[in-house]
Each structure stands twice: as C-alpha cells, then as structure tokens.
Design an enzyme around this catalytic site. Sequence first.
Site, PDB file in Angstrom:
ATOM      1  N   TYR A   1       6.261  -1.419   9.032  1.00 29.11           N
ATOM      2  CA  TYR A   1       5.694  -0.114   8.678  1.00 29.11           C
ATOM      3  C   TYR A   1       6.806   0.923   8.532  1.00 29.11           C
ATOM      4  CZ  TYR A   1       4.601   4.649   9.803  1.00 29.11           C
ATOM      5  OH  TYR A   1       4.612   6.017   9.795  1.00 29.11           O
ATOM      6  N   HIS A   2       7.654   1.045   9.562  1.00 30.69           N
ATOM      7  CA  HIS A   2       8.702   2.070   9.496  1.00 30.69           C
ATOM      8  C   HIS A   2       9.618   1.809   8.282  1.00 30.69           C
ATOM      9  CE1 HIS A   2       7.577   2.724  13.823  1.00 30.69           C
ATOM     10  NE2 HIS A   2       7.806   3.974  13.509  1.00 30.69           N
TER      11      HIS A   2
ATOM     12  N   LYS B   1       8.465   3.356   5.049  1.00 36.23           N
ATOM     13  CA  LYS B   1       8.805   4.783   4.914  1.00 36.23           C
ATOM     14  C   LYS B   1      10.248   4.952   4.413  1.00 36.23           C
ATOM     15  CE  LYS B   1       5.064   6.734   6.738  1.00 36.23           C
ATOM     16  NZ  LYS B   1       4.198   7.656   6.013  1.00 36.23           N
TER      17      LYS B   1
ATOM     18  N   SER C   1      10.090  -1.501  12.476  1.00 34.52           N
ATOM     19  CA  SER C   1       8.905  -2.312  12.140  1.00 34.52           C
ATOM     20  C   SER C   1       8.801  -2.356  10.615  1.00 34.52           C
ATOM     21  CB  SER C   1       7.618  -1.699  12.711  1.00 34.52           C
ATOM     22  OG  SER C   1       7.263  -0.542  11.981  1.00 34.52           O
TER      23      SER C   1
ATOM     24  N   LEU D   1       1.234   8.861  23.719  1.00 36.96           N
ATOM     25  CA  LEU D   1       0.768   9.921  24.615  1.00 36.96           C
ATOM     26  C   LEU D   1      -0.753  10.000  24.620  1.00 36.96           C
ATOM     27  CD1 LEU D   1       1.251  12.189  26.574  1.00 36.96           C
ATOM     28  CD2 LEU D   1       1.856  13.680  24.693  1.00 36.96           C
TER      29      LEU D   1
ATOM     30  N   THR E   1       8.808   9.424   8.734  1.00 34.18           N
ATOM     31  CA  THR E   1       8.723   9.223  10.178  1.00 34.18           C
ATOM     32  C   THR E   1      10.107   9.287  10.814  1.00 34.18           C
ATOM     33  OG1 THR E   1       8.080   7.675  11.904  1.00 34.18           O
ATOM     34  CG2 THR E   1       8.694   6.700   9.817  1.00 34.18           C
TER      35      THR E   1
ATOM     36  N   ASN F   1       0.836  -1.203   0.000  1.00 35.75           N
ATOM     37  CA  ASN F   1       0.000   0.000   0.000  1.00 35.75           C
ATOM     38  C   ASN F   1       0.872   1.255   0.000  1.00 35.75           C
ATOM     39  OD1 ASN F   1      -2.759   1.215   0.378  1.00 35.75           O
ATOM     40  ND2 ASN F   1      -1.774   2.033   2.209  1.00 35.75           N
TER      41      ASN F   1
HETATM   42  P1  NAD Z   1      -4.470   7.799   9.348  1.00 36.26           P
HETATM   43  O1  NAD Z   1      -4.466   6.336   9.152  1.00 36.26           O
HETATM   44  O2  NAD Z   1      -5.447   8.379  10.320  1.00 36.26           O
HETATM   45  O3  NAD Z   1      -4.682   8.547   7.944  1.00 36.26           O
HETATM   46  C1  NAD Z   1      -4.201   8.040   6.731  1.00 36.26           C
HETATM   47  C2  NAD Z   1      -5.332   8.177   5.702  1.00 36.26           C
HETATM   48  O4  NAD Z   1      -4.855   7.687   4.446  1.00 36.26           O
HETATM   49  C3  NAD Z   1      -6.553   7.372   6.081  1.00 36.26           C
HETATM   50  O5  NAD Z   1      -7.725   8.176   6.015  1.00 36.26           O
HETATM   51  C4  NAD Z   1      -6.607   6.255   5.033  1.00 36.26           C
HETATM   52  O6  NAD Z   1      -7.931   5.858   4.699  1.00 36.26           O
HETATM   53  C5  NAD Z   1      -5.854   6.876   3.854  1.00 36.26           C
HETATM   54  N1  NAD Z   1      -5.188   5.900   2.985  1.00 36.26           N
HETATM   55  C6  NAD Z   1      -4.334   4.910   3.361  1.00 36.26           C
HETATM   56  N2  NAD Z   1      -3.942   4.214   2.282  1.00 36.26           N
HETATM   57  C7  NAD Z   1      -4.536   4.785   1.202  1.00 36.26           C
HETATM   58  C8  NAD Z   1      -4.526   4.508  -0.186  1.00 36.26           C
HETATM   59  N3  NAD Z   1      -3.833   3.483  -0.700  1.00 36.26           N
HETATM   60  N4  NAD Z   1      -5.268   5.291  -1.004  1.00 36.26           N
HETATM   61  C9  NAD Z   1      -5.983   6.334  -0.516  1.00 36.26           C
HETATM   62  N5  NAD Z   1      -6.047   6.630   0.795  1.00 36.26           N
HETATM   63  C10 NAD Z   1      -5.336   5.858   1.647  1.00 36.26           C
HETATM   64  O7  NAD Z   1      -2.976   8.226   9.728  1.00 36.26           O
HETATM   65  P2  NAD Z   1      -2.423   9.581  10.376  1.00 36.26           P
HETATM   66  O8  NAD Z   1      -2.158   9.341  11.803  1.00 36.26           O
HETATM   67  O9  NAD Z   1      -3.259  10.712   9.949  1.00 36.26           O
HETATM   68  O10 NAD Z   1      -1.011   9.667   9.655  1.00 36.26           O
HETATM   69  C11 NAD Z   1      -0.888  10.287   8.388  1.00 36.26           C
HETATM   70  C12 NAD Z   1       0.534  10.145   7.881  1.00 36.26           C
HETATM   71  O11 NAD Z   1       1.454  10.730   8.806  1.00 36.26           O
HETATM   72  C13 NAD Z   1       0.992   8.706   7.686  1.00 36.26           C
HETATM   73  O12 NAD Z   1       1.738   8.604   6.511  1.00 36.26           O
HETATM   74  C14 NAD Z   1       1.851   8.431   8.888  1.00 36.26           C
HETATM   75  O13 NAD Z   1       2.816   7.485   8.601  1.00 36.26           O
HETATM   76  C15 NAD Z   1       2.454   9.798   9.166  1.00 36.26           C
HETATM   77  N6  NAD Z   1       2.808   9.977  10.583  1.00 36.26           N
HETATM   78  C16 NAD Z   1       1.824   9.873  11.550  1.00 36.26           C
HETATM   79  C17 NAD Z   1       2.177  10.040  12.892  1.00 36.26           C
HETATM   80  C18 NAD Z   1       1.169   9.918  14.008  1.00 36.26           C
HETATM   81  O14 NAD Z   1       1.567   9.966  15.193  1.00 36.26           O
HETATM   82  N7  NAD Z   1      -0.129   9.790  13.710  1.00 36.26           N
HETATM   83  C19 NAD Z   1       3.500  10.319  13.226  1.00 36.26           C
HETATM   84  C20 NAD Z   1       4.467  10.413  12.218  1.00 36.26           C
HETATM   85  C21 NAD Z   1       4.093  10.230  10.891  1.00 36.26           C
HETATM   86  N1  USQ Z   2       4.588   2.528  23.853  1.00 38.92           N
HETATM   87  C1  USQ Z   2       4.406   2.210  25.190  1.00 38.92           C
HETATM   88  N2  USQ Z   2       3.142   1.983  25.622  1.00 38.92           N
HETATM   89  C2  USQ Z   2       2.051   2.078  24.801  1.00 38.92           C
HETATM   90  C3  USQ Z   2       2.248   2.403  23.445  1.00 38.92           C
HETATM   91  C4  USQ Z   2       3.522   2.604  22.993  1.00 38.92           C
HETATM   92  O1  USQ Z   2       5.356   2.141  25.963  1.00 38.92           O
HETATM   93  O2  USQ Z   2       0.927   1.860  25.285  1.00 38.92           O
HETATM   94  C5  USQ Z   2       5.953   2.817  23.354  1.00 38.92           C
HETATM   95  C6  USQ Z   2       6.401   1.965  22.191  1.00 38.92           C
HETATM   96  O3  USQ Z   2       7.010   0.782  22.625  1.00 38.92           O
HETATM   97  C7  USQ Z   2       7.357   2.894  21.473  1.00 38.92           C
HETATM   98  C8  USQ Z   2       6.823   4.283  21.772  1.00 38.92           C
HETATM   99  O4  USQ Z   2       5.937   4.143  22.874  1.00 38.92           O
HETATM  100  O5  USQ Z   2       8.624   2.815  22.019  1.00 38.92           O
HETATM  101  C9  USQ Z   2       6.077   4.919  20.614  1.00 38.92           C
HETATM  102  O6  USQ Z   2       5.042   4.059  20.215  1.00 38.92           O
HETATM  103  P1  USQ Z   2       3.761   4.609  19.406  1.00 38.92           P
HETATM  104  O7  USQ Z   2       2.837   3.476  19.190  1.00 38.92           O
HETATM  105  O8  USQ Z   2       3.263   5.838  20.048  1.00 38.92           O
HETATM  106  O9  USQ Z   2       4.465   5.114  18.066  1.00 38.92           O
HETATM  107  P2  USQ Z   2       5.049   4.329  16.817  1.00 38.92           P
HETATM  108  O10 USQ Z   2       4.727   2.901  16.817  1.00 38.92           O
HETATM  109  O11 USQ Z   2       6.487   4.689  16.684  1.00 38.92           O
HETATM  110  O12 USQ Z   2       4.240   4.982  15.628  1.00 38.92           O
HETATM  111  C10 USQ Z   2       3.664   6.295  15.688  1.00 38.92           C
HETATM  112  C11 USQ Z   2       2.709   6.434  14.518  1.00 38.92           C
HETATM  113  C12 USQ Z   2       3.501   6.297  13.219  1.00 38.92           C
HETATM  114  C13 USQ Z   2       4.639   7.285  13.208  1.00 38.92           C
HETATM  115  C14 USQ Z   2       5.516   7.160  14.443  1.00 38.92           C
HETATM  116  C15 USQ Z   2       6.517   8.286  14.569  1.00 38.92           C
HETATM  117  O13 USQ Z   2       1.691   5.432  14.593  1.00 38.92           O
HETATM  118  O14 USQ Z   2       2.634   6.534  12.120  1.00 38.92           O
HETATM  119  O15 USQ Z   2       5.437   7.072  12.076  1.00 38.92           O
HETATM  120  O16 USQ Z   2       4.680   7.272  15.619  1.00 38.92           O
HETATM  121  S1  USQ Z   2       8.045   7.721  15.235  1.00 38.92           S
HETATM  122  O17 USQ Z   2       7.800   7.049  16.498  1.00 38.92           O
HETATM  123  O18 USQ Z   2       8.866   8.891  15.408  1.00 38.92           O
HETATM  124  O19 USQ Z   2       8.592   6.807  14.273  1.00 38.92           O
END
Ligand code: NAD
Ligand code: USQ
Length: 388
Positions: A181-182, A185, A179, A239, A144, A118
């Site tokens: 996922y990471h 990216k 992961s 958080l 990320t 995806n």
């Molecule tokens: P989210 O899952 O709430 O939003 C992503 C949106 O993209 C969703 O609405 C989903 O339906 C859509 N989507 C996914 N795949 C798609 C596809 N193939 N075609 C069209 N739409 C699609 O996620 P979020 O928390 O809003 O994060 C947005 C972006 O920011 C992500 O790329 C994530 O990796 C990045 N990011 C998020 C965080 C966080 O803490 N939430 C931190 C760092 C980076």
């Molecule tokens: N963690 C706990 N307890 C919990 C949940 C998480 O201790 O209940 C710890 C995890 O082990 C990890 C840290 O908190 O060490 C962060 O975890 P998270 O689930 O908040 O964040 P992460 O999995 O890294 O992913 C989230 C978003 C992702 C984004 C990433 C930014 O889901 O989309 O890319 O934060 S970063 O962490 O900088 O890579």
Amino acid sequence: MRTLVLGGDGYLGWPTALHLAAAGHDVAVADNFVRRQYDHELGVQSLVPIEPLQVRLDVWQEVGSNPVRAYIGDLTDPEYTYEMIREFRPDAVVHFAEQRAAPYSMIDRKHAVYTQQNNVVGTLNVLYAIAEIDRDIHLVKLGTMGEYGTPNIDIEEGWIEITHKGRTDRMLYPKKPGSFYHLSKVHDSHNIEFACRIWGIRSTDLNQGVVYGQQTPQTALDDRLLTRLDYDHVFGTVLNRFVIQAVLGHPLTVYGSGGQTRGFIDIRDTAECIRLAAENPPEPGEFRVFNQMTESFSVAELAKTVADAYSKPVEIEYLENPRVEADSHYYNVVHTGLPELGLEPHLLSDTLIESMFEIVERHKDRVDLASMRPTVQWRSTSSPIRND
Ligand code: NAD
Ligand code: USQ
C-alpha cells in the site's frame, strides 16, 4: 471555489467535504463505495453506524450551509473520471479515493495487485483528465508519511538537496516504504511529479501521518452525518484502536516493543489542511509536498497515553510484530509548510481522547472481538483475514 472530493464517502473524505462546503466551497464528492465492500469481505463494520451516502447528502442539505452533490463511479474507469471532471470543472480536485490499509495490501498477491492497480491507475486517470480538460486544475493528493519510511536522517518536505561528488541537485526525497500500500503512494508521487513537469499541472502531495479522532464540527450536527470509525486489525489505525480497546477492556495491542515512531494528526486538522492547500495553490508546473502531521509518538508512548487517560485499569500487551518495520530508530520530520499557511493544530494533549471514549462507549456493542488481533503477516505471501 469549486472543489471535487474523490473518496468523499470515506473516513476522511466525507468530513473534509463538509468542512469545505461549510467554508463556502461549491463541493461535489465522488466514490464507488468499495470501502463499504471491504467491510463485507472482512466481516467487520465501522464502530459508529454510517448512513448511505444519499442519506448523508440529504441531511446535509437540511442542516448545512451549502449543498453537496455526488458522482458515483470508479476512478479506474477513465471515461467516468474524465466526464466527471469535465462536467463539474473544479478549481481543485482533492484525491482521497484509494485503498488505504497497509495490512489489506499484504494479505496476499490478489490484494497487493488490487491495491496498486486501484491506486496507481485511478491517479493516472485523474492526471490525464486534468491534463486534457484544464491544466490549471489543482490536484490535492493524499500521500502518506509512510512513503519515507524511517531513514536515519531528517525527513524533509518531499524534496532534498543532495551534494554528491562535489555536485548538487534538488531531488525527490528518497523513499523506503513499508507495505505494498505505502509503495502505491510512492508510485503515485512519482507519476504526479512527472505530470507536473511535462504538462505544467499544479499539484500538492500531502504526506499525511496516521489520523485519529472521529468528530468534526460539521459531522456533530446530526448523527446521520457521522463518519466511520474502524477498529479491526486491517483498517483500524493504531490510536483509534487503542481507544476502542481500552473501553472494551481488551488489552492494547502493541506490535513488537512499541518503539516504532510515527507522525499523527487529528481528523479536524486533516480537513483544515485540505482547505488550506486548496485555497493556496502552487504555481503551474509545481509539485509541492507538505508533511501533513502535527506530532510524533512511539506506539508504546501512545498506549501509555491512552491507558493513563482512561478511568478504568488498562492492560498493555506486547505482541510479536506481524509487520516488518524498525522498532528502534531515528525520526525527525520537517512539517512547517502547513503551519506557514495558517494551520493551528489540535494536539493530542487537548481533550480529544476523553471525547473519543464517550463515542466508543455508545457503540461498543457493535464490536466483534475476533477482528481485534492481527492475522496479516508481512513475511507471509498468503495470510488469513480473520482469527475464527
Ligand atoms: P477510506 O477507505 O475510508 O476512504 C477512501 C474512499 O475512497 C472510500 O470511500 C472508497 O470507497 C473510495 N475509493 C477507493 N477506491 C476508489 C476508486 N477506485 N474509485 C472511487 N472511489 C474509490 O480511507 P481514509 O481513511 O478516508 O483515507 C483517505 C485517503 O487518505 C487515502 O488515500 C489514504 O491513503 C490517505 N491517508 C489516510 C490516513 C488515515 O489514517 N486514515 C493517513 C494518511 C493518509
Ligand atoms: N500498530 C500497533 N498495534 C496496532 C496497530 C498498529 O502497534 O494494533 C503499529 C504498527 O505496527 C505501525 C503503527 O502502529 O508501526 C501504525 O500502524 P497503523 O495501522 O495505525 O498505520 P499504517 O499502517 O501506517 O497506516 C495508516 C493508514 C494509512 C496511512 C498511514 C499513515 O491506514 O492510510 O497512509 O497510516 S503513515 O503511518 O504515516 O504512513
């Protein structure tokens, strides 16, 4: 300017689209609603109820300054992606549309493959569409901080000068993500940097830290504009989860000893960083990287901050860490690029946690406690997704 927000129905994409529209951008959002499908699959829901996209758009048209339109479809479909960009002809494409939960990508083979297909295929389709339609379109891509992992040296903004055996070069900063996922990216970043080099595309890769918070000035205008807030162990971020757990009287779930340190950013700053990046594009052919975070904390520090801020007693529980990650490590991140463009960060010590407690209090009856404790194990190739 014209800005297309991919993933505009998600936690961050929706408030960012409104922030850009309020700042005068002509905005369109794109989404395939797969995020809403993951909720059905996992048997969970956003703590805060969210409206269908069309309702959100109609309400914004009533209360907002600048209407937002929508393109519904999947970025892994190249025709949809090409046609949308050709028709809307944006100055900037802001790309949030990926599967973003690390635990989701670690459930089993199917979820790992889905996540990488995806994310990587969607981004490749966007790159090809830009290259074929107009190479001046600026791709603002959400990466990320987790791409870097936790190296024992300072984390630079995407690039590092390396001297090896007397010779020096500027290279992409080495990556050690935690992961599948990471990793998706990291693959995206390499594909984008290559596209910039060969086609002269301009791109900003925003290596964002963990986001917290839920309200922005625009979503606060009407309850029907609110964005989602996830608390479950798959999509809930640390958080946000701790704040929700405190209000529910559930122990805060610190994984391991809680020494793992991450970069964090307030949701309002996410939206502002995107505006700053979009309005200040890099040069043609440039692959620009910003570390989009404002502060770093260890997980144990965060748990203590939340417990201290809440008015009732809060228990902190140290669980065996389901992930494979260092919990005692060096962490020093350079993040000067966005402040240099004008970012004035909201810090955690501001009043945000208190205002989050109120939001959680209002909706706490919607929480399913069976989704709180982690079940996805990094060391396993097949994990259950619920406790019950
Ligand atoms: P989210 O899952 O709430 O939003 C992503 C949106 O993209 C969703 O609405 C989903 O339906 C859509 N989507 C996914 N795949 C798609 C596809 N193939 N075609 C069209 N739409 C699609 O996620 P979020 O928390 O809003 O994060 C947005 C972006 O920011 C992500 O790329 C994530 O990796 C990045 N990011 C998020 C965080 C966080 O803490 N939430 C931190 C760092 C980076
Ligand atoms: N963690 C706990 N307890 C919990 C949940 C998480 O201790 O209940 C710890 C995890 O082990 C990890 C840290 O908190 O060490 C962060 O975890 P998270 O689930 O908040 O964040 P992460 O999995 O890294 O992913 C989230 C978003 C992702 C984004 C990433 C930014 O889901 O989309 O890319 O934060 S970063 O962490 O900088 O890579």
